[in-house]
Design an enzyme around this catalytic site. Structure first.
Site, short mmCIF file in Angstrom:
data_model
loop_
_atom_site.label_atom_id
_atom_site.label_comp_id
_atom_site.label_asym_id
_atom_site.label_seq_id
_atom_site.Cartn_x
_atom_site.Cartn_y
_atom_site.Cartn_z
N LYS A 230 0.81 -1.23 0.00
CA LYS A 230 0.00 0.00 0.00
C LYS A 230 0.84 1.27 0.00
CE LYS A 230 -2.07 -1.57 3.74
NZ LYS A 230 -1.94 -3.01 3.59
N GLU B 288 -5.00 -4.58 -6.84
CA GLU B 288 -6.18 -5.22 -6.24
C GLU B 288 -5.92 -5.64 -4.79
OE1 GLU B 288 -9.54 -5.99 -7.65
OE2 GLU B 288 -9.50 -5.89 -5.49
N ALA C 177 -7.39 -7.70 0.28
CA ALA C 177 -6.61 -8.86 -0.18
C ALA C 177 -7.17 -9.37 -1.50
CB ALA C 177 -6.56 -9.95 0.89
N ASP D 22 -3.29 1.75 8.97
CA ASP D 22 -3.39 0.77 7.88
C ASP D 22 -4.75 0.89 7.18
OD1 ASP D 22 -2.21 -1.61 6.52
OD2 ASP D 22 -4.01 -2.57 7.33
N LYS E 107 -5.86 2.27 3.22
CA LYS E 107 -6.80 1.60 2.32
C LYS E 107 -7.91 2.57 1.89
CE LYS E 107 -5.77 -2.91 4.30
NZ LYS E 107 -6.21 -4.03 5.14
#
Lengths: 357, 357
Positions: A127, A149, A154, A222, A226
């Protein structure tokens, strides 16, 4: 037979799972697609192996065994100390090459840019390069030869669904809500069941669900990365600092050692118990949610209706709900295992296949 | 500017929604992708309009208005009586053309085959040609130039997820379960709430959820065709007759008129009430489920655990659960609106974009 040279950065759990899946897929690829997948370079944080003619299955299996035994590529007979990923791209790159970045560091960005400049493609589970400056995201993704992706959910096809089923179909995305952390899903499910916050964090650490220092999960960064990657995929020019992040612990608990942190956690139990009870009184439960709407992104613990997709979510699965012009009464929802080496490797393989077919 | 000539079979609700979406997308396509989407032919069941240079937005809007007013293309000044879709492909086809089949008839198959032979591509929302003989499915899909996302789950990316996230990633699909009928979902939700079967069918008909003759929905063949298309996408060489289908009414109710059928339905209420109660006693509820496992496909009313994705489903949404090697503890689940003209048009647009980008 078309040759697909692969250069892989990263040989942790995900990296090894990708190699295993590529090995398992090689024969099918050759037969069905007329393509030969060949690793021409592998790197870990200290060393590299470069083989312009491609590493054989036996070589790859012995590398996997050596890594599992704790060795670096730098220590191996075939290996040498790597002084920079850009050198690896320089040395190993050939037309048609695909760089696979399964590290967890932003330092791969220059090597990725070099690879794209050379006309190679790239697949990221990492990322960090995509959550750096917006201009870097744009530079990396501009030509459509870098796919990512596996960075969100995941192997759950979150990015493919957003790009193909919604954006390409000219649907208008009004709002996205999602749970993108199995670790925080585990905590939320336990809180809902009445367990103390501190005990849940200790359990999650023991089960290997958290990083060695659980603050890395509980801090929310984290999940924020995303959310940022989703926002940027929507075309929103956000920086990481624009994402409103609610950590699951107050700043004063963030200063000491991980052991000090865990010892201090019981002080938070009462306030979490209160928040859970307050949510329950309103037919809700707490979920650590990423929300995107109106050009803004936020992540934090939210009181969520029990009869909503996010409220019904249990355990470590990830979930994303797209509210759009077409999906307006009920959202388009994807749910599934959003972590784990093999789930992430699935996302990488899907991108790899999409690039070459 | 790359020209994308479109030939569309079908101008019902879905067909008109596709045209509206193409009109709305034309400017974005031209700007972002450098592509000009042009309709060169449109056909309904009686007539056609052919315009080798492309129909303008004004022409298309007046065609849509005429169709909405109940006219056929054969009746319009621009139109003529169509004597066969193959002639339309012959007359209108040019390199790079895409045939969009949004009819509901198997009679488009020869024209689709001709278009593919000429090197054109095709996008289907029409299930019938893909649910005919297996050899026809193979012939139509062999070159990868015919796409059919909208045939299962409308715009919910069921086919894309199966092909890209699972099959291309070399995951092994163990089992698929899904609810692919909003109409039957409405009935199952009502049965769960204790309503009589006959009253629910009457309501569904009144709400426009069923075909004019509700037996077409209650017979299960539409769901069976979707299960067959999924099975064939998995590579299973099944015929429609191989799909075990449980209709929601006994054969003796199928003989008379639709009015007779509706009048006779209350005779089934008691037995449905019993099945619902028996399911509830086991922590289950009834769902009309398509199941694929071990090379076989079956559709029918199943007692489904209340705490499973299918058991939690309410209302008219579609849902698919993929149980695979990677998604083994909990399945990969997609849920969303699986019908409606604009949902289906989304699936068509997604395929169209995938073919040209």
């Amino acid at each position: 037979m078309r040759r697909i040279p692969l250069i892989q950065f990263g040989l942790g759990g995900v990296g090894r799972a990708v190699i295993e899946r590529v090995l398992a897929a090689q024969e099918i690829f050759a037969r069905r697609e007329g393509m030969a997948l060949h690793y021409v370079a592998l790197c870990d944080s200290r060393g590299a192996v470069i083989a312009p003619d491609g590493l054989g299955a036996e070589d790859l299996r012995s590398l996997l065994a050596a890594k599992a035994a704790g060795q670096s590529l730098a220590d191996l007979p075939l290996g040498y100390r790597q002084d920079g990923l850009e050198d690896i791209v320089d040395l190993a790159g050939v037309p048609g090459a695909i760089v696979i970045d399964v590290t967890a560091t932003e330092t791969t960005a220059p090597a990725l840019q070099l690879a794209l400049q050379r006309g190679y493609s790239a697949v990221l589970a990492n990322k960090k390069p995509l959550a750096g400056p917006f201009a870097l995201f744009q530079a990396l993704t501009a030509g459509g030869r870098l796919r990512y992706e596996a960075t969100v959910g995941a192997g759950v096809p979150v990015i493919a669904t957003l790009r193909q089923a919604l954006l390409a179909a000219q649907d208008q995305v009004q709002r996205i809500e999602g749970c993108f952390s199995g670790t925080l899903g585990y905590l939320a499910t336990g809180l809902q069941a009445g367990e103390p916050f501190s005990a849940l964090v200790a359990q999650a650490k023991q089960l290997g669900y958290t990083e060695p220092d659980p603050r890395e999960d509980l801090g929310g960064m984290d999940v924020a990365r995303k959310a940022l990657i989703l926002a940027r995929t929507l075309g929103w020019p956000l920086e990481l600092a624009d994402v409103a992040v609610e950590p699951l612990f107050p700043p004063d608990l963030g200063a000491g050692s991980a052991t000090d942190f865990l010892a201090a956690l019981p002080a938070l139990d009462a306030s979490y118990r209160q928040r859970v009870a307050a949510a329950r009184d309103q037919g809700c439960t707490l979920r650590y949610v990423a929300q995107l709407a109106g050009g803004a992104a936020a992540v934090g613990l939210r009181s969520t209706p029990l009869d909503s997709p996010l409220g019904r979510l249990q355990g470590t699965d990830n979930l994303i709900a797209f509210h759009t012009d077409i999906y307006h009464n009920t959202p388009l929802v994807l749910q599934g295992r959003g972590a784990g080496a093999h789930g992430t490797a699935s996302g990488v393989l899907a991108d790899l296949v999409a690039l070459v077919t």
